[in-house]
Design a protein around this motif. Structure first.
Motif, mmCIF file in Angstrom:
data_model
loop_
_atom_site.group_PDB
_atom_site.id
_atom_site.type_symbol
_atom_site.label_atom_id
_atom_site.label_comp_id
_atom_site.label_asym_id
_atom_site.label_seq_id
_atom_site.Cartn_x
_atom_site.Cartn_y
_atom_site.Cartn_z
ATOM 1 N N PRO A 268 0.807 -1.230 0.000
ATOM 2 C CA PRO A 268 0.000 0.000 0.000
ATOM 3 C C PRO A 268 0.841 1.282 0.000
ATOM 4 O O PRO A 268 0.585 2.189 -0.797
ATOM 5 C CB PRO A 268 -0.829 -0.118 1.288
ATOM 6 C CG PRO A 268 -0.912 -1.586 1.558
ATOM 7 C CD PRO A 268 0.401 -2.158 1.094
ATOM 8 N N ARG A 272 1.285 4.168 -2.968
ATOM 9 C CA ARG A 272 1.051 5.606 -2.737
ATOM 10 C C ARG A 272 2.253 6.430 -3.186
ATOM 11 O O ARG A 272 2.106 7.488 -3.798
ATOM 12 C CB ARG A 272 0.734 5.868 -1.256
ATOM 13 C CG ARG A 272 -0.701 5.544 -0.868
ATOM 14 C CD ARG A 272 -1.093 6.168 0.473
ATOM 15 N NE ARG A 272 -0.258 5.697 1.564
ATOM 16 C CZ ARG A 272 -0.488 4.589 2.271
ATOM 17 N NH1 ARG A 272 -1.546 3.832 1.993
ATOM 18 N NH2 ARG A 272 0.317 4.234 3.247
ATOM 19 N N ARG B 321 -5.929 -1.149 8.603
ATOM 20 C CA ARG B 321 -7.050 -1.484 7.718
ATOM 21 C C ARG B 321 -7.242 -0.419 6.642
ATOM 22 O O ARG B 321 -7.348 -0.737 5.452
ATOM 23 C CB ARG B 321 -8.345 -1.607 8.536
ATOM 24 C CG ARG B 321 -9.569 -1.931 7.701
ATOM 25 C CD ARG B 321 -10.869 -1.697 8.459
ATOM 26 N NE ARG B 321 -11.138 -0.261 8.652
ATOM 27 C CZ ARG B 321 -12.251 0.240 9.162
ATOM 28 N NH1 ARG B 321 -13.213 -0.571 9.572
ATOM 29 N NH2 ARG B 321 -12.423 1.547 9.290
ATOM 30 N N SER B 323 -5.230 1.578 5.415
ATOM 31 C CA SER B 323 -4.136 1.610 4.456
ATOM 32 C C SER B 323 -4.207 0.419 3.504
ATOM 33 O O SER B 323 -3.952 0.544 2.305
ATOM 34 C CB SER B 323 -2.804 1.610 5.226
ATOM 35 O OG SER B 323 -1.736 1.295 4.371
ATOM 36 N N LEU B 324 -4.575 -0.762 4.023
ATOM 37 C CA LEU B 324 -4.538 -1.972 3.191
ATOM 38 C C LEU B 324 -5.760 -2.167 2.295
ATOM 39 O O LEU B 324 -5.636 -2.660 1.176
ATOM 40 C CB LEU B 324 -4.338 -3.232 4.060
ATOM 41 C CG LEU B 324 -2.876 -3.693 4.130
ATOM 42 C CD1 LEU B 324 -2.022 -2.648 4.829
ATOM 43 C CD2 LEU B 324 -2.735 -5.038 4.810
ATOM 44 N N VAL B 325 -6.940 -1.793 2.809
ATOM 45 C CA VAL B 325 -8.167 -2.086 2.055
ATOM 46 C C VAL B 325 -8.170 -1.475 0.646
ATOM 47 O O VAL B 325 -8.482 -2.172 -0.328
ATOM 48 C CB VAL B 325 -9.437 -1.715 2.860
ATOM 49 C CG1 VAL B 325 -10.676 -1.646 1.978
ATOM 50 C CG2 VAL B 325 -9.654 -2.740 3.982
#
Lengths: 348, 348
Positions: A268, A272, B321, B323-325
């Motif tokens: 993630p 970004r 969460r 960040s990952l979703v």
């Protein structure tokens, strides 16, 4: 320094192995897993069973792992079986095939389905016992200098890719190129290459592709997940005491889990940063996905017709996929999709 | 039979432990993981470190695992931390909270994020060192005698559920009931219960709910995944030689992976049999999902306001969460969604 099994009076004899890898410190997410595996074995055996790890090229070239383990130049190695597509496309089922299993499904097929049994049957004549040693998760579809608006935009596209995916893409008009990682960036810059697929944000970020090929497509339909493998020479494995054999199995499972967890944790932020550096994230158009799916199925049929072992593994693997995918859409898929939307709306 | 560490002259001393479980042979998918863990330890130590496993109730009651391990009645135990919600709702972060992490994200948070560090801080005063020991994946949303067409249909619904989910559901009008598994079926049959949530197809199938509550809803938003835990008494763990400590860690990782792989392999066929036996599969309506999401967030805020440790873990967990979703939606989600649709179309 491996001794035949009956010699052991004590249960924790001193044993030293060598391990070679297709990877090295330049792809730490992959290479670290081999290091973790060796460390787990060393610690759990109180230092009695030690495996010395050599990065790519130090004693064996990157794609020489299969031969080196088979002929016991080293006792074991870390690699991905689809690099040996040229020897037999059946090896791809131990890593990834287009529109194949995702990481959880692959793990389940290997250990709870027939995956391990069937792939071991495939490896046996090469004196290799294979163990899963991690997974990257779903990969990205690569970097493109121009937007891909439809299948027509793939015509004549010079793309760095290989193996099974290369064969499928070539049937859709792409001109696949085999280029070592270090030469990709200059080729893209000079325009002798139009696109490149590598892995995903964590590994791609290091190579700086977004500066010359800003369109970053998803998903990598040829690698819905990519399993990395541990190869162990069959005689070397059989000559270990049972407790060390068991340790190889549980450490490969444990270190393998760690690889996927690490990719999931680090992708993630890498994505970004890539977007911050100019990458433009795009989904493959539906017609590209459909054409890829069709071309992949045609290729599966062709290989199955001429390779009995390919057909045997293919039918089992695809049967497992066709059983699991609808279930995954129910609980997992509906949960993930809802949460994705709910969090996106919350942000607004 | 545990001896203090300095006594060991040899590196593989004989050690025998007892392990208790919240589960037993009636929920094999969960209980087998504890058996696998014990077997791995036994084999990899050449029988020198053995752990005897006791099913639920034999020496410790189902929800007594935390106390029994804390006071060293047994050296270790298998349980799920959200059963101890009554002691402190913070324990739920070691298992599942509504709209929380899916199985891969949870594994990643535990080992690669701050999950293990934070939950161990929470467990330390109870003399427990926790290790992840598997995951069920996303659970189902339960069995209902009547269709749930909107939030209004939840008013007054007598539903078997507990803990965090029970608290959220009660704010939406549901009347949560705590009922032991053996009493659920008769209660549904008599109509004293309108709905029940248990786990998913593999475990639910054994209880025959589809005969009296045919609507089977998904997803179980209160358990996007549910992690099972190994508790080890801190002194017992510290008195092990380092090699056995290491073995506990790698065997818990390996056995834990096996649990998820087994659920993934067996849920599809269980769901097909349930549908064949009359179950009607339904997605929760969007307004139920939205109201649940809102009520869950309100409850998180309330707990955070009055419990500093809850807030500390919550903020870290939800940050992970969030960040990952979005990343999971890109490659994994688009891949899974495409393949699900392509295979469904192929079938037609």
């Amino acid at each position: 320094a491996v001794v035949a099994a009956p010699v052991f009076a004590q249960s924790n004899p001193k044993i030293s192995w060598k391990m070679t890898s297709t990877y090295g410190p330049s792809t730490p997410a992959l290479y670290n897993t081999a290091q973790t595996f060796c460390k787990m074995i060393e610690e759990a055996s109180d230092g009695n069973f030690s495996i010395r790890l050599y990065p790519v090229g130090e004693i064996v070239p990157g794609f020489g792992v299969m031969d080196a383990v088979g002929n016991r130049t080293v006792e074991c190695g870390q690699t991905a079986s689809y690099y040996y597509y040229g020897k037999d496309p059946s090896f791809c089922f131990d890593t990834a095939v287009p529109f194949g299993l995702n990481a959880r499904q692959m793990y389940s097929w290997m250990y709870e389905g027939d995956g391990l049994k069937l792939t071991r049957e495939l490896f046996a004549p090469r004196h290799i016992v294979n163990f899963p040693l991690g997974n990257t998760g779903t990969q990205m579809g690569g970097w493109y200098r121009k937007e891909i608006k439809s299948v027509a935009d793939l015509q004549g596209l010079k793309m760095r890719t290989a193996g099974f995916a290369g064969e499928v893409l070539s049937r859709m008009g792409v001109v696949p190129q085999q280029i070592p990682p270090g030469d990709i960036y200059p080729s893209l810059e000079k325009g002798t290459l139009d696109a490149v697929e590598f892995v995903g944000p964590v590994d791609d970020e290091k190579l700086g592709f977004q500066k010359v090929a800003k369109y970053y497509y998803y998903p990598g339909w040829w690698e819905g997940s990519a399993q990395v493998s541990l190869y162990v020479n069959d005689e070397a494995l059989n000559s270990l005491p049972k407790s060390y054999q068991s340790l190889v199995e549980i450490a490969s499972r444990a270190a393998g889990g760690q690889m996927l967890g690490s990719y999931d944790a680090n992708n993630p932020a890498a994505l970004r940063r890539l977007i911050g550096a100019g990458a433009v994230l795009k989904a493959f158009p539906r017609d590209v996905m459909d054409a890829s799916f069709k071309a992949s199925n045609e290729l599966f049929k062709e290989f199955s017709d001429k390779n009995a072992m390919f057909k045997k593994i293919h039918d089992n693997y695809m049967g497992f996929r066709d059983s699991l995918v609808p279930w995954f859409r129910v609980a997992e898929g509906s949960y993930d999709n809802y949460l994705g939307i709910a969090l996106a709306n919350q942000k607004k």
